[in-house]
Design a protein around this motif. Structure first.
Motif, PDB file in Angstrom:
ATOM      1  N   MET A   1       0.820  -1.206   0.000  1.00  0.00           N
ATOM      2  CA  MET A   1       0.000   0.000   0.000  1.00  0.00           C
ATOM      3  C   MET A   1       0.857   1.260   0.000  1.00  0.00           C
ATOM      4  O   MET A   1       0.685   2.140  -0.816  1.00  0.00           O
ATOM      5  N   ILE A  24       4.316  -0.914   3.773  1.00  0.00           N
ATOM      6  CA  ILE A  24       3.144  -1.202   4.599  1.00  0.00           C
ATOM      7  C   ILE A  24       2.101  -1.844   3.702  1.00  0.00           C
ATOM      8  O   ILE A  24       1.722  -1.279   2.677  1.00  0.00           O
ATOM      9  N   MET A  83      -5.398   8.915   3.246  1.00  0.00           N
ATOM     10  CA  MET A  83      -4.577   8.920   4.455  1.00  0.00           C
ATOM     11  C   MET A  83      -5.114   9.931   5.464  1.00  0.00           C
ATOM     12  O   MET A  83      -5.397  11.065   5.110  1.00  0.00           O
ATOM     13  N   SER A 164      -7.746   4.585   3.459  1.00  0.00           N
ATOM     14  CA  SER A 164      -7.218   3.223   3.462  1.00  0.00           C
ATOM     15  C   SER A 164      -6.041   3.082   4.415  1.00  0.00           C
ATOM     16  O   SER A 164      -5.657   1.967   4.769  1.00  0.00           O
ATOM     17  N   LEU A 165      -5.449   4.213   4.846  1.00  0.00           N
ATOM     18  CA  LEU A 165      -4.333   4.199   5.789  1.00  0.00           C
ATOM     19  C   LEU A 165      -4.552   5.277   6.846  1.00  0.00           C
ATOM     20  O   LEU A 165      -4.881   6.417   6.509  1.00  0.00           O
ATOM     21  N   GLN A 191     -10.271  -2.160  12.349  1.00  0.00           N
ATOM     22  CA  GLN A 191      -9.441  -2.715  11.290  1.00  0.00           C
ATOM     23  C   GLN A 191     -10.034  -4.014  10.747  1.00  0.00           C
ATOM     24  O   GLN A 191     -10.096  -4.222   9.537  1.00  0.00           O
ATOM     25  N   SER A 197      -5.504   0.092   7.002  1.00  0.00           N
ATOM     26  CA  SER A 197      -4.130  -0.130   7.439  1.00  0.00           C
ATOM     27  C   SER A 197      -3.751   0.918   8.471  1.00  0.00           C
ATOM     28  O   SER A 197      -4.214   2.060   8.411  1.00  0.00           O
ATOM     29  N   TYR A 198      -2.879   0.523   9.421  1.00  0.00           N
ATOM     30  CA  TYR A 198      -2.390   1.455  10.427  1.00  0.00           C
ATOM     31  C   TYR A 198      -0.864   1.569  10.342  1.00  0.00           C
ATOM     32  O   TYR A 198      -0.165   0.557  10.255  1.00  0.00           O
TER      33      TYR A 198
END
Length: 256
Positions: A1, A24, A83, A164-165, A191, A197-198
């Motif tokens: 990602m 990531i 983000m 998405s992040l 999640q 994603s983190y």
């Protein structure tokens, strides 16, 4: 990602990040572990270009084929649909003059102007339920909530634009221990449900052991070791990682 390629960051003459290279994956809990001042937060804020223009960055951070460090204007704003960030201090990160609904809608209106009023209202009700708050919280101000509740609002704000992040900049360090556990469990549940994603910044090894899929150990602006969390915590290879883990207090069960 997200793929970091040989990222260096400078604050004037100070070399803050030194050759950061990492990936990531989608739906991954990726943790940056290290002490204060090692460069963890700098990585996260660099992604979103939240640092002062006077700082210099080289290398690349690739998201969907674009180098985030090169984006400006509308292209940069558009990238922020993908983000978002949860800041460390929930007592400072929410505008005290705005109601919760205004706080959550601010990003929606800016990044998704195509969403109708009805769609935003429907999404806000879902968000409140997802983060464990009542719908009437939307009409209240941040000062009316506890620290843990404020951080739930901050999480809802990050989720509101459907990223998405999410960069999590030590999001539990300002909270009581019991509340920390609730917020960490909430992040994991979200999640699992949303597939987000983190990039999780922390100095707490317990958090890494509890939640992280993979971890990068940071020291003096470098990633000195990276791998699956269980491998790093149980079989560290780098001398600094070993020293970091050995500094964790252990309960002496042999007390008489």
């Amino acid at each position: 990602m997200i793929e970091f390629k040989d990222v260096h960051k400078y604050y004037g003459d100070y070399h803050a990040l030194r050759g950061i290279t990492a990936t990531i994956k989608a739906g991954e809990f990726f943790s940056l572990l290290g002490p204060s001042g090692c460069g963890k937060t700098t990585i996260g804020k660099s992604l979103l270009q939240l640092l002062t223009p006077q700082t210099e960055v080289t290398g690349q951070a690739i998201l969907q084929g674009q180098d985030l460090f090169q984006l400006k204007g509308q292209a940069l704003q558009s990238s922020r649909k993908q983000m978002q960030i949860i800041f460390q201090n929930p007592f400072a990160s929410l505008n005290p003059r705005m109601r919760v609904q205004e706080i959550l809608e601010e990003g929606m209106k800016s990044l998704h102007p195509e969403w109708s009023t009805d769609q935003r209202k429907a999404d806000l009700k879902i968000l409140m339920d997802q983060v464990g708050l009542r719908a009437d919280a939307l009409d209240r101000y941040p000062h009316e909530f506890s620290g843990g509740q404020r951080q739930r609002i901050a999480i809802a704000r990050a989720l509101a634009v459907k990223p998405s992040l999410i960069v999590c900049d030590e999001p539990t360090s300002a909270l009581d221990v019991s509340v920390q556990a609730q917020i960490l469990n909430l992040l994991r549940e979200l999640q699992d449900h949303l597939g987000v994603s983190y990039l999780f910044v922390t100095h707490n090894i317990g958090v890494v052991a509890y939640l992280a899929d993979r971890v990068a150990v940071m020291h003096a602006g470098e990633m000195v070791e990276m791998g699956d969390a269980s491998q790093i915590l149980n079989n560290p290879q780098h001398a600094y990682t070993k020293s970091l883990l050995s500094a964790v207090p252990q309960l002496n069960t042999a007390l008489s």
